[in-house]
Design an enzyme around this catalytic site. Structure first.
Site, PDB file in Angstrom:
ATOM      1  N   LYS A  66       0.807  -1.215   0.000  1.00  0.00           N
ATOM      2  CA  LYS A  66       0.000   0.000   0.000  1.00  0.00           C
ATOM      3  C   LYS A  66       0.847   1.277   0.000  1.00  0.00           C
ATOM      4  O   LYS A  66       0.450   2.284  -0.583  1.00  0.00           O
ATOM      5  CB  LYS A  66      -0.977  -0.004   1.174  1.00  0.00           C
ATOM      6  CG  LYS A  66      -2.041  -1.095   1.056  1.00  0.00           C
ATOM      7  CD  LYS A  66      -3.029  -1.076   2.194  1.00  0.00           C
ATOM      8  CE  LYS A  66      -4.032  -2.201   2.051  1.00  0.00           C
ATOM      9  NZ  LYS A  66      -5.055  -2.201   3.122  1.00  0.00           N
ATOM     10  N   GLY A 131      -2.259  -1.913  16.626  1.00  0.00           N
ATOM     11  CA  GLY A 131      -1.372  -1.995  15.477  1.00  0.00           C
ATOM     12  C   GLY A 131      -1.148  -0.644  14.837  1.00  0.00           C
ATOM     13  O   GLY A 131      -2.061   0.190  14.768  1.00  0.00           O
ATOM     14  N   GLY A 133       0.749  -0.593  11.731  1.00  0.00           N
ATOM     15  CA  GLY A 133       1.296  -0.953  10.433  1.00  0.00           C
ATOM     16  C   GLY A 133       0.434  -0.444   9.297  1.00  0.00           C
ATOM     17  O   GLY A 133      -0.419   0.436   9.480  1.00  0.00           O
ATOM     18  N   ALA A 135      -2.131  -1.553   7.718  1.00  0.00           N
ATOM     19  CA  ALA A 135      -3.587  -1.645   7.821  1.00  0.00           C
ATOM     20  C   ALA A 135      -4.186  -0.509   8.622  1.00  0.00           C
ATOM     21  O   ALA A 135      -5.363  -0.179   8.467  1.00  0.00           O
ATOM     22  CB  ALA A 135      -3.979  -2.988   8.441  1.00  0.00           C
ATOM     23  N   TYR A 224     -10.531 -11.667   8.174  1.00  0.00           N
ATOM     24  CA  TYR A 224     -11.854 -12.230   7.909  1.00  0.00           C
ATOM     25  C   TYR A 224     -11.758 -13.714   7.598  1.00  0.00           C
ATOM     26  O   TYR A 224     -10.691 -14.255   7.342  1.00  0.00           O
ATOM     27  CB  TYR A 224     -12.554 -11.490   6.763  1.00  0.00           C
ATOM     28  CG  TYR A 224     -11.826 -11.545   5.432  1.00  0.00           C
ATOM     29  CD1 TYR A 224     -12.077 -12.559   4.514  1.00  0.00           C
ATOM     30  CD2 TYR A 224     -10.904 -10.560   5.086  1.00  0.00           C
ATOM     31  CE1 TYR A 224     -11.417 -12.605   3.294  1.00  0.00           C
ATOM     32  CE2 TYR A 224     -10.236 -10.597   3.870  1.00  0.00           C
ATOM     33  CZ  TYR A 224     -10.503 -11.621   2.981  1.00  0.00           C
ATOM     34  OH  TYR A 224      -9.837 -11.667   1.778  1.00  0.00           O
TER      35      TYR A 224
END
Length: 277
Positions: A66, A131, A133, A135, A224
Site C-alpha cells: 500500500k 497496530g 502498520g 492496515a 476475515y
C-alpha cells in the site's frame, strides 16, 4: 469490450475480491473481469506497469504494497495523502505516462461496516486501535471523522504508534488521540477495540489486559473468514465480536464506485459470502 481489474498482493490466493467484484458486476450489469495478481517483493512497480500496459483499468492493492502504491500513483486523493497509503489504483490509459489515480477506501469501508452494517455508534465512544502498520494508516482519519470521545493507538513498538498518532494530531486536535505500548493498557477499558494487526493470520494476538473491553464493547478484527484468537478472547470476556468481511466488501464497493461510477449494494454480497462459509 470487457474491462480488466485485479487485486495485487503477497500473499493473494486467499483474497475474496474476485468473487465480490464479480457479484458487483452482475448486479450492476457492468462487463468486467477481475483477477488475483501475486507480486514478488521488490517487483511492485514492474508488475503494475505490465498490468497497465496490457490494458488493465484498475487495481486493488493489499499487503504489503500500500505504501509502494502511494509512491507509484501520479495523483492521489486527499484521504490517500492523509494516510500515506493507497489501496486503489485507477489508470488513465495503457501508456506508461498516463495518469494513475491513487485512493484509499479502507477507512470508509471500516466505518461504514461498523456504523451501518453493525449499527454501532462511534461518536462519543472510546476507541482502541491495535497496530500501527499498513492496515492502520488508512483507517485512523475516517475513525476520527466519527468524533469519538477518545482514541488510542497501541503497538508493540511504541515509536510507530506515536508516529502514526502524530500524523493526525494537528488535524484532529479536539479529539483526545494518543499512543502507547500494549503494556500501558492495563487499567483502561474501551467501547470499541479494533485489531489491525496481522497476528490472527498466524494464530496469535496482541497481549491485552483482561478488562480491556468495556461493558457492551465491540471487538472488531480486520482479519476475515476465521475466528481469530483476538475474537475468541473478546467473546469470552463479554464483547460483541465481528470480523473484517464487511470492511472488505464495503471498501470494494467504494473501489467499484471509483472505477465504474456506481456504488453497488453490499448487503446481498455479504449475505452470500457468509452463507458460503
Amino acid at each position: 469490450m470487457t474491462d480488466t481489474y485485479a487485486v495485487i498482493g503477497n500473499p493473494i490466493a486467499h483474497s475474496k475480491s474476485p468473487e465480490i467484484h464479480a457479484a458487483f458486476a452482475r448486479a450492476t450489469s457492468h462487463d468486467i473481469v477481475y483477477k488475483r495478481i501475486f507480486c514478488e517483493l521488490g517487483q511492485f512497480a514492474e508488475t503494475v506497469r505490465a498490468f497497465q500496459a496490457e490494458g488493465g483499468k484498475g487495481l486493488n492493492v493489499t499487503v504489503p504494497f500500500k505504501h509502494e502504491a502511494f509512491e507509484f500513483a501520479t495523483r492521489t486523493s486527499e484521504r490517500a495523502r492523509e494516510a500515506g497509503a493507497v489501496n486503489v489504483l485507477k489508470f488513465g490509459g495503457a501508456a506508461r505516462g498516463a495518469e494513475v489515480l491513487g485512493d484509499n477506501t479502507d477507512g470508509v469501508g471500516l466505518t461504514r461496516d461498523i456504523t451501518v452494517n453493525l449499527g454501532r455508534e462511534l461518536r462519543g465512544k472510546s476507541i482502541l486501535l491495535l497496530g500501527a502498520g499498513g492496515a492502520s494508516f488508512g483507517v485512523v482519519g475516517p475513525l476520527l471523522d466519527e468524533v469519538p470521545r477518545t482514541m488510542v493507538i497501541a503497538n508493540r513498538t511504541l515509536s510507530k504508534a506515536e508516529a502514526l498518532a502524530q500524523r493526525f494530531a494537528a488535524r484532529y486536535g479536539p479529539c483526545a488521540l494518543s499512543a502507547c505500548g500494549y503494556d500501558a493498557l492495563s487499567g483502561s477499558a474501551f467501547d470499541v477495540v479494533i485489531n489491525a494487526t496481522s497476528a490472527g493470520l498466524s494464530g496469535g494476538m496482541p497481549a491485552l489486559p483482561e478488562a480491556i473491553f468495556a461493558p457492551g464493547a465491540l471487538a472488531y478484527d480486520m482479519v476475515y473468514d476465521k475466528a481469530t484468537p483476538f475474537m475468541q478472547y473478546a467473546q469470552a470476556r463479554g464483547a460483541t465480536v465481528a470480523d473484517g468481511l464487511g470492511m472488505l466488501v464495503e471498501q470494494a464497493a467504494e473501489s467499484f464506485l471509483i472505477w465504474r461510477g456506481v456504488r453497488p449494494a453490499t448487503a446481498p454480497v455479504m449475505a452470500a459470502l457468509r452463507g458460503a462459509r
